[in-house]
Scaffold this active site. Sequence first.
Site, PDB file in Angstrom:
ATOM      1  N   CYS A 165     -21.595  -5.628   4.295  1.00 57.28           N
ATOM      2  CA  CYS A 165     -21.520  -6.718   3.307  1.00 57.28           C
ATOM      3  C   CYS A 165     -21.990  -8.047   3.898  1.00 57.28           C
ATOM      4  O   CYS A 165     -21.504  -8.473   4.940  1.00 57.28           O
ATOM      5  CB  CYS A 165     -20.082  -6.859   2.808  1.00 57.28           C
TER       6      CYS A 165
ATOM      7  N   ASP B 267       0.788  -1.224   0.000  1.00 56.40           N
ATOM      8  CA  ASP B 267       0.000   0.000   0.000  1.00 56.40           C
ATOM      9  C   ASP B 267       0.830   1.289   0.000  1.00 56.40           C
ATOM     10  O   ASP B 267       0.292   2.353   0.296  1.00 56.40           O
ATOM     11  CB  ASP B 267      -0.948  -0.018   1.211  1.00 56.40           C
TER      12      ASP B 267
END
Length: 367
Positions: A258, A144
């Site tokens: 989710c 990242d």
Amino acid sequence: MPLFPTEIRRTEQQTAARIRERAAEEGFDAVGITRADRIGPELAARLDEFMALGRHGEMRWLEEKAERRRHPNALWPEAKSIIALGLNYGPAKNPLDVLAQRDRAAISVYAQGRDYHLVVKKKLKSLAGWMHREWGNDVKVFVDTAPLMEKPLSAAAGIGWQGKHTNLVSRDYGSWLFLGAILTTLELPADEPEADHCGSCSACLEICPTRAFPAPYQLDARRCISYLTIEYGGVIAPELAEAMGNRIYGCDDCLAICPWNKFASLSREITFHARPELDAPALLELARLDDASFRALFGTNAVKRIGRDRFIRNVCIALGNSGMPEAAPALQTLCNDSSEVVRAQAALALETLNRNADGRDRSGHDT
């Protein structure tokens, strides 16, 4: 004597199996492999469209390193294989629960423990070093902080798929995977990409308080609370600020809602568990942080990278949205802060507090 193709494939499969075993020993929860030559031009096309529409906002580093981000070989031409790795950071409780607590701050799950960059990179380096000693191959590790598109590469390697909110979803770990990657000169057999299992579900799109998704699989970062609280450095407009509720660093709404999280589990990496002082901390206490106390609180934490002023700007917004009369003196004090952005945001927050003294649903939606 040269090896026959079947022997080469068998050797590559054995090598991949050993890498998977070692990755598990290092603590990784998910591992998949793809090949650089299997990454098609659609990756670059999606990036180009995102930037052409201006949806990256002030993240100019995306533009500056766009050429290197388009394909892993643009970053490292010698790379043959990509090992995608995931580390579960599943939380102990539902991150949406704190949104109803007016006097408390919502900090994204990933930033409640130790900075994941430090933890994941250490494990990646250990795994990559072992690979180099075993086979003499060249390796590079990424987590990242480099122009590598970890989410689509992880999807290509089969450890999940990019959901309608553009984040990676795993059938085994739901929304909660930190991603890392090892690029290597080893020739390894590729795994099949994971199929998209979102179906007709649109829960992640519907829950977003700032309406940051123009369409399924598309994100406008300029409206995303994670972008606003972390990447954006200016004064946040009232329309977006009021929708932020008490979210002061990042946002977990689209992840937490989710349905695949029914398979998620608590992270076995202790350093990712929420520190008590970062699990729904009191807003009024955070509002008193100066630079030294901010650094002391977030010294080994991901929050430290935005600095005290941007952090307090976010706290001002949450205080303005709180509906608490006792927030007014704190905001009045911050109207005289040494930081220009804090002063401006505190003034706007004070207006919001006075205007909506009777309260507003902390999720950002009207009650």
